[in-house]
Design a protein around this motif. Structure first.
Motif, PDB file in Angstrom:
ATOM      1  N   GLN A 153      45.135  70.972  40.201  1.00 24.52           N
ATOM      2  CA  GLN A 153      45.933  70.311  39.167  1.00 24.52           C
ATOM      3  C   GLN A 153      45.641  70.891  37.784  1.00 24.52           C
ATOM      4  O   GLN A 153      46.558  71.123  36.987  1.00 24.52           O
ATOM      5  CB  GLN A 153      45.629  68.816  39.179  1.00 24.52           C
ATOM      6  CG  GLN A 153      46.155  68.062  40.388  1.00 24.52           C
ATOM      7  CD  GLN A 153      47.565  67.569  40.174  1.00 24.52           C
ATOM      8  OE1 GLN A 153      47.831  66.770  39.287  1.00 24.52           O
ATOM      9  NE2 GLN A 153      48.484  68.058  40.974  1.00 24.52           N
ATOM     10  N   HIS A 191      48.174  73.070  35.325  1.00 27.07           N
ATOM     11  CA  HIS A 191      48.398  72.677  33.928  1.00 27.07           C
ATOM     12  C   HIS A 191      48.176  73.859  32.992  1.00 27.07           C
ATOM     13  O   HIS A 191      49.002  74.146  32.115  1.00 27.07           O
ATOM     14  CB  HIS A 191      47.460  71.526  33.572  1.00 27.07           C
ATOM     15  CG  HIS A 191      47.747  70.899  32.249  1.00 27.07           C
ATOM     16  ND1 HIS A 191      46.989  69.876  31.719  1.00 27.07           N
ATOM     17  CD2 HIS A 191      48.703  71.148  31.319  1.00 27.07           C
ATOM     18  CE1 HIS A 191      47.465  69.535  30.551  1.00 27.07           C
ATOM     19  NE2 HIS A 191      48.511  70.283  30.290  1.00 27.07           N
ATOM     20  N   ALA A 209      44.428  67.416  34.511  1.00 27.23           N
ATOM     21  CA  ALA A 209      45.445  67.460  35.567  1.00 27.23           C
ATOM     22  C   ALA A 209      46.845  67.649  35.014  1.00 27.23           C
ATOM     23  O   ALA A 209      47.177  67.226  33.901  1.00 27.23           O
ATOM     24  CB  ALA A 209      45.379  66.174  36.402  1.00 27.23           C
ATOM     25  N   HIS A 265      41.296  69.243  44.638  1.00 27.54           N
ATOM     26  CA  HIS A 265      42.571  68.732  44.128  1.00 27.54           C
ATOM     27  C   HIS A 265      42.572  68.738  42.605  1.00 27.54           C
ATOM     28  O   HIS A 265      43.560  69.137  41.971  1.00 27.54           O
ATOM     29  CB  HIS A 265      42.794  67.329  44.655  1.00 27.54           C
ATOM     30  CG  HIS A 265      44.088  66.703  44.208  1.00 27.54           C
ATOM     31  ND1 HIS A 265      45.316  67.287  44.438  1.00 27.54           N
ATOM     32  CD2 HIS A 265      44.343  65.555  43.522  1.00 27.54           C
ATOM     33  CE1 HIS A 265      46.275  66.517  43.935  1.00 27.54           C
ATOM     34  NE2 HIS A 265      45.702  65.484  43.365  1.00 27.54           N
ATOM     35  N   THR A 312      51.820  69.526  42.598  1.00 28.55           N
ATOM     36  CA  THR A 312      51.037  70.070  43.708  1.00 28.55           C
ATOM     37  C   THR A 312      50.618  68.917  44.609  1.00 28.55           C
ATOM     38  O   THR A 312      50.408  67.795  44.142  1.00 28.55           O
ATOM     39  CB  THR A 312      49.780  70.815  43.222  1.00 28.55           C
ATOM     40  OG1 THR A 312      48.890  69.893  42.580  1.00 28.55           O
ATOM     41  CG2 THR A 312      50.152  71.918  42.246  1.00 28.55           C
TER      42      THR A 312
END
Length: 256
Positions: free
Chosen positions: A244, A248, A91, A240, A147
């Protein structure tokens, strides 16, 4: 069947979009977050570097788990366990406004991501079941700042912004949004009203606003080179985690 992919330069650059040095930084972050920590039960079939490569390949190509299993020479269940274990560890680290935040300019926009899980999706204007994800980008560096968690695709951007909780991380920073973010405290374009055309200065402001705000759309377009964001088959929080992780990896690829 022996695996084809290994965490070597040619495979890393071909299948992840990251150069070897950038992949090493990603691997170091996962290791620091406990990705190679003790495991109860049978040991992993792959070393950590190849497990991180597996997750990156899955997000980049959106192959099925069965196809990824063939590439790495492991079982389909093993691929699933690796993604569940390491996906959250890739993440994006949220960016905190610095002391000079007043000089920073961030841009926010929402994007629709097709997803199979009907609990986090709704039939949307892209004619698919999608989720709305809010993305904040630094206007100068083009790096993703943060985000938001996915909400149903029928959710208006202003409402999705309020529900995301991202406003708390933007205190003291100037944030631009498009006309969908009216009454959210963001900097939005001047609106045309019935019987009142825009003044010349307002038209110039809107043109400058569009030119800067286009940067977030370009970043979102680059993020969608990771095909998991074009048709996510994951359920629950997995979308999600994917967003993430992609943010990254985008930052690693773009910052160098």
């Amino acid at each position: 069947m022996a695996g084809v992919l290994r965490a070597e330069r040619v495979w890393v650059e071909t299948f992840t979009g990251l150069r070897a040095g950038q992949f090493e930084r990603l691997l170091r972050v996962v290791r620091e977050r406990g990705g190679d920590g003790p495991r109860v039960g049978r040991p992993w079939a792959l070393p950590l570097s190849e497990r991180v490569l597996l997750v990156a390949v899955y997000y980049r190509t959106n192959l099925t788990m069965r196809q990824v299993a063939v590439l790495f020479g492991v079982s389909t269940a093993g691929v699933c366990r690796v993604i569940q274990r390491l996906g959250p560890l890739l993440a994006l680290e949220p960016v905190r406004p610095a002391e000079s935040a007043v000089e920073r300019l961030w841009i926010v926009d929402g994007t629709l991501i097709p997803v199979r899980d009907r609990r986090v999706a709704a039939s949307s204007r892209n004619y698919r079941f999608s989720a709305n994800v809010q993305v904040i980008v630094d206007a100068d560096t083009r790096l993703v700042v943060a985000t938001g968690r996915p909400v149903p695709g029928t959710t208006a951007d202003a409402r999705a912004w309020r529900a995301s909780g991202l406003a708390a991380s933007c205190e003291g920073v100037t944030v631009l949004g498009d006309g969908a973010y009216i009454s959210t405290g963001l900097i939005v374009p001047h609106r045309k009203r019935p019987g009142r055309p825009l003044l010349k200065g307002e038209e110039e402001d809107n043109a400058a606003h569009r030119k800067v705000r286009a940067r977030v759309e370009h970043v979102i377009g680059r993020m969608k080179n990771y095909k998991i964001l074009r048709d996510c088959r994951q359920r629950g929080d997995k979308l999600h985690h994917a967003v993430q992780a992609v943010a990254h990896m985008h930052n690693l690829a773009f910052a160098a």
